[in-house]
Design a protein around this motif. Structure first.
Motif, mmCIF file in Angstrom:
data_model
loop_
_atom_site.group_PDB
_atom_site.id
_atom_site.type_symbol
_atom_site.label_atom_id
_atom_site.label_comp_id
_atom_site.label_asym_id
_atom_site.label_seq_id
_atom_site.Cartn_x
_atom_site.Cartn_y
_atom_site.Cartn_z
ATOM 1 N N THR A 302 -1.754 4.971 1.435
ATOM 2 C CA THR A 302 -1.633 3.642 0.844
ATOM 3 C C THR A 302 -2.821 2.862 1.347
ATOM 4 O O THR A 302 -3.584 3.355 2.161
ATOM 5 C CB THR A 302 -0.348 2.920 1.302
ATOM 6 O OG1 THR A 302 -0.336 2.880 2.718
ATOM 7 C CG2 THR A 302 0.887 3.616 0.804
ATOM 8 N N ALA B 15 5.654 1.385 8.494
ATOM 9 C CA ALA B 15 5.521 0.790 9.822
ATOM 10 C C ALA B 15 4.922 -0.594 9.628
ATOM 11 O O ALA B 15 4.032 -0.786 8.808
ATOM 12 C CB ALA B 15 4.599 1.637 10.678
ATOM 13 N N PRO B 45 8.626 -8.672 -9.380
ATOM 14 C CA PRO B 45 7.556 -9.556 -8.908
ATOM 15 C C PRO B 45 6.605 -8.793 -7.971
ATOM 16 O O PRO B 45 6.900 -7.677 -7.569
ATOM 17 C CB PRO B 45 8.312 -10.650 -8.150
ATOM 18 C CG PRO B 45 9.609 -10.026 -7.741
ATOM 19 C CD PRO B 45 9.934 -9.015 -8.794
ATOM 20 N N GLY B 47 5.065 -7.282 -4.861
ATOM 21 C CA GLY B 47 5.664 -6.899 -3.584
ATOM 22 C C GLY B 47 7.074 -6.373 -3.707
ATOM 23 O O GLY B 47 7.749 -6.127 -2.709
ATOM 24 N N GLY B 49 8.001 -3.476 -4.836
ATOM 25 C CA GLY B 49 8.095 -2.052 -4.517
ATOM 26 C C GLY B 49 7.761 -1.147 -5.694
ATOM 27 O O GLY B 49 8.044 0.044 -5.661
ATOM 28 N N LYS B 50 7.102 -1.694 -6.711
ATOM 29 C CA LYS B 50 6.766 -0.891 -7.899
ATOM 30 C C LYS B 50 5.734 0.177 -7.550
ATOM 31 O O LYS B 50 5.919 1.365 -7.841
ATOM 32 C CB LYS B 50 6.229 -1.792 -9.025
ATOM 33 C CG LYS B 50 7.180 -2.923 -9.418
ATOM 34 C CD LYS B 50 6.641 -3.760 -10.559
ATOM 35 C CE LYS B 50 5.397 -4.578 -10.241
ATOM 36 N NZ LYS B 50 5.600 -5.625 -9.224
ATOM 37 N N THR B 51 4.658 -0.245 -6.915
ATOM 38 C CA THR B 51 3.614 0.714 -6.564
ATOM 39 C C THR B 51 4.145 1.741 -5.566
ATOM 40 O O THR B 51 3.835 2.929 -5.658
ATOM 41 C CB THR B 51 2.391 -0.028 -5.992
ATOM 42 O OG1 THR B 51 1.901 -0.917 -6.989
ATOM 43 C CG2 THR B 51 1.287 0.925 -5.590
ATOM 44 N N THR B 52 4.978 1.280 -4.644
ATOM 45 C CA THR B 52 5.558 2.202 -3.668
ATOM 46 C C THR B 52 6.358 3.299 -4.371
ATOM 47 O O THR B 52 6.240 4.479 -4.026
ATOM 48 C CB THR B 52 6.450 1.428 -2.682
ATOM 49 O OG1 THR B 52 5.661 0.446 -2.026
ATOM 50 C CG2 THR B 52 7.065 2.356 -1.647
HETATM 51 N N1 LIG Z 1 0.993 0.629 3.664
HETATM 52 C C1 LIG Z 1 1.896 -0.348 3.801
HETATM 53 N N2 LIG Z 1 2.286 -0.744 5.030
HETATM 54 C C2 LIG Z 1 3.206 -1.713 5.183
HETATM 55 N N3 LIG Z 1 3.780 -2.367 4.163
HETATM 56 C C3 LIG Z 1 3.434 -2.038 2.904
HETATM 57 C C4 LIG Z 1 2.465 -1.005 2.655
HETATM 58 N N4 LIG Z 1 2.318 -0.880 1.318
HETATM 59 C C5 LIG Z 1 3.149 -1.781 0.761
HETATM 60 N N5 LIG Z 1 3.818 -2.482 1.716
HETATM 61 C C6 LIG Z 1 4.838 -3.525 1.473
HETATM 62 O O1 LIG Z 1 5.862 -2.967 0.687
HETATM 63 C C7 LIG Z 1 6.299 -3.904 -0.281
HETATM 64 C C8 LIG Z 1 6.204 -3.302 -1.666
HETATM 65 O O2 LIG Z 1 4.846 -3.189 -2.038
HETATM 66 P P1 LIG Z 1 4.371 -2.625 -3.449
HETATM 67 O O3 LIG Z 1 5.128 -1.386 -3.734
HETATM 68 O O4 LIG Z 1 2.908 -2.507 -3.419
HETATM 69 O O5 LIG Z 1 4.821 -3.783 -4.461
HETATM 70 P P2 LIG Z 1 4.449 -4.031 -5.986
HETATM 71 O O6 LIG Z 1 3.627 -2.888 -6.470
HETATM 72 O O7 LIG Z 1 5.759 -4.124 -6.661
HETATM 73 O O8 LIG Z 1 3.727 -5.324 -6.056
HETATM 74 C C9 LIG Z 1 5.463 -5.132 -0.095
HETATM 75 O O9 LIG Z 1 6.198 -6.071 0.663
HETATM 76 C C10 LIG Z 1 4.263 -4.676 0.671
HETATM 77 O O10 LIG Z 1 3.807 -5.697 1.504
#
Ligand SMILES: Nc1ncnc2c1ncn2[C@@H]1O[C@H](COP(=O)(O)OP(=O)(O)O)[C@@H](O)[C@H]1O
Ligand SMILES: [Mg+2]
Lengths: 303, 251
Positions: A302, B15, B45, B47, B49-52
């Motif tokens: 990430t 983490a 919205p 953050g 968790g879509k990308t996650t």
């Molecule tokens: N590598 C990472 N380390 C810590 N927190 C992360 C990391 N990547 C994403 N996050 C957190 O996880 C949450 C979901 O992020 P993300 O999936 O990118 O959201 P979206 O794509 O929906 O905007 C956010 O609060 C972001 O801050």
């Protein structure tokens, strides 16, 4: 294997589309030629001196190319996010690592071949040994086995070699052999260096940190590696044991440095020794690649 | 109808230095189901968790617990990625390559034969309108052009499932329109499209079904028309309600 080759192809392409290599080569060539044109030593000495400087520059340049290329690969893929579309395809992380390694190492090999060819031409044209630069390059092109070299010599028997006496032919052959061995061992060493730097780059993700630490570590091994055991003996106990263990664990890159044989026209090293050194390099390269894969295998990608 | 993409009780923890607990729960028990042939909008919205979620589906991040499958294969197996195309959120491609070289490289990864690759590259460059720039290096491309290269590379293996992370963000209205057209065209070819967005209007026009997530949790999943009927308000209101937004002045 197809994936590994495809990924390594991209690494090689990037390297020759960047200017680093050309800059280093031109610098090395310029410095060598400049020194060659000043003759403030008597002739025998200047050839040696030239060879020494040129080889030193080649070593430095090769390390800069190897470390610079390898240390950047994975961090740059992550930073520019090009790793995402790539690993979203059916590519395993192991193939990714292998492709990166192979690409860096092959690119180093090509760079080395160019450097050594230049070195051969320069040192022979300054009245080195019996080989003319043309013969040298034809021999260097067959960086294969001893057998291949012999066949080559037979093929060219008509054009000149017959005129030399027995001793001179041997001399010519061992000079070429020295170059080939130096090039080969140098390349093997760069394999270890590349794998080591890749490992560093997945452990320390910041590219600048990993370049700096790799460079210090590798130059440290090259300069101090062989003395570490002696240094250890002079230390108080806990440190002594640590340094001694270090002496046995580090890859002894300095063993691959046979520059003196080339500079002083000493006889080539026996094939068994060259083979052992090659195996030694392969073992360490394998170990470092395995560790790189092990660290990278489950790493969350990430930003 | 067969399920192509499925997650079960997916949980991802990162983490975190900022939080006192030391972990950030990015996904908390997410259950998703995407069926063959549909366009599925993954809404939430920033953050949320879509990308996650997509990172887990593609094997970039390993789930702390739970399961994710593509075509019934665990996402940890590289073969699960053979039939998908992925467009990352913001990506730069190898700048020193031309669009054509880049696509040829990816085609090689998929083991596509030379002539077939040539044919597809021509067709894709035409589709994303980059024929004129095909032999220019990518570093000379504008942002919109890079996004189009991204779309082309996602389609190189003629995938059955497309995973697009905010494909229209950062594009001008014309660019958005084109991406939407491409999504609709893919649907008409029988492909499944799973894309994330926070553009509700867009989702409403192109999606068969949507899921709405907030803070790593699924809030709703279903047909847009069903959801609208169920909650008796339009998608935008529904979205705001589900993510816990209280309109100012109201109640
Ligand atoms: N590598 C990472 N380390 C810590 N927190 C992360 C990391 N990547 C994403 N996050 C957190 O996880 C949450 C979901 O992020 P993300 O999936 O990118 O959201 P979206 O794509 O929906 O905007 C956010 O609060 C972001 O801050
Ligand atoms: Mg996102």
């Amino acid at each position: 294997m197809n994936n590994v080759m495809a990924i390594s192809g991209i690494v090689v392409k990037e390297l020759y589309r960047r200017k680093d290599f050309y800059v280093l080569f031109v610098l090395t060539a310029l410095i060598t030629l400049l020194l060659g044109s000043v003759s403030f030593f008597n002739d025998a000495k200047i050839v040696r001196y030239l060879k020494e400087v040129c080889l030193l520059l080649i070593w430095i340049s090769s390390l800069v190319i190897a470390i610079g290329t390898a240390a950047r690969q994975i961090p740059a893929e992550r930073e520019s996010r090009t790793i995402f579309p790539l690993l979203a395809k059916p590519v395993t992380r192991g193939q990714f690592i292998m492709g990166k390694f192979l690409g860096c190492w092959l690119a180093c090999g090509v760079a080395l071949a160019v450097f050594y060819l230049f070195f051969g031409v320069v040192s022979e044209s300054r009245g080195g040994r019996n080989a003319s630069s043309a013969e040298l390059s034809s021999a260097a092109a067959t960086v294969g086995t001893e057998a291949a070299n012999q066949v080559d010599d037979h093929d060219h028997a008509g054009d000149g070699i017959e005129h030399h006496d027995e001793h001179a032919v041997l001399g010519h052959r061992s000079v070429v052999m020295n170059y080939v061995q130096a090039l080969w061992l140098h390349w093997m060493m760069l394999g270890v260096v590349t794998a080591m730097v890749l490992l560093g780059s997945v452990v320390l993700s910041a590219p600048s940190v990993s370049v700096t630490i790799s460079f210090i570590g590798i130059v440290g091994i090259l300069l101090l590696g062989e003395h570490l055991n002696k240094v250890a003996l002079r230390q108080p106990q806990p440190l002594q044991a640590i340094l001694y263990t270090g002496y046995f664990l580090i890859p002894h890159l300095e063993w691959f440095d046979i520059r003196d044989r080339v500079i002083y026209d000493q006889p080539p090293i026996p094939f068994a020794d060259g083979g052992l050194a090659t195996l030694y390099a392969i073992a360490y390269t394998g170990l470092f690649l395995f560790l790189t894969w092990f660290v990278f295998r489950r790493k969350a990608l990430t930003l | 109808m067969s399920v192509i993409l499925k997650t079960e009780k997916l949980r991802v923890e990162y983490a975190s230095r900022e939080l006192s607990s030391g972990i950030k729960v990015a996904l908390n028990g997410l259950d998703l189901e995407v069926r063959a042939g549909e366009v599925f909008g993954f809404l939430g919205p920033n953050g949320a968790g879509k990308t996650t979620t997509m990172n887990v589906l593609l094997g970039f991040v390993h789930a702390t617990s739970g399961e994710a499958r593509l075509f019934g294969v665990d996402v940890r197996e590289p073969i699960a990625r053979q039939r998908i195309g992925y467009l990352p959120e913001l990506t730069y491609y190898y700048k020193f390559l031309t669009a054509e070289e880049l696509l040829r490289f990816y085609a090689r990864i998929f083991g596509i034969a030379r002539e077939e690759a040539d044919r597809r590259i021509d067709a894709l460059l035409k589709l994303v309108e980059l024929e004129h720039a095909r032999s220019r290096s990518i570093k000379t491309y504008s942002k919109g052009m890079q996004q189009r290269v991204g779309l082309a590379q996602a389609l190189i293996n003629n995938p059955d499932l497309l995973i697009l992370d905010e494909p229209t963000s950062g594009l001008d209205p014309l660019g958005r329109m084109k991406v939407r057209e491409i999504i609709q065209r893919l649907k008409s070819e029988g492909k499944t499209v799973f894309f994330s967005s926070h553009e509700l209007g867009e989702a409403e026009t192109v999606c068969d079904r949507v899921a709405i997530i907030s803070q790593g949790e699924l809030k709703a999943q279903g047909k847009v028309s069903d959801l609208v009927a169920q909650y008796q308000c339009d998608l935008e209101r529904l979205f705001l309600k589900l993510i816990g937004y209280q309109p100012q002045g109201a109640s």
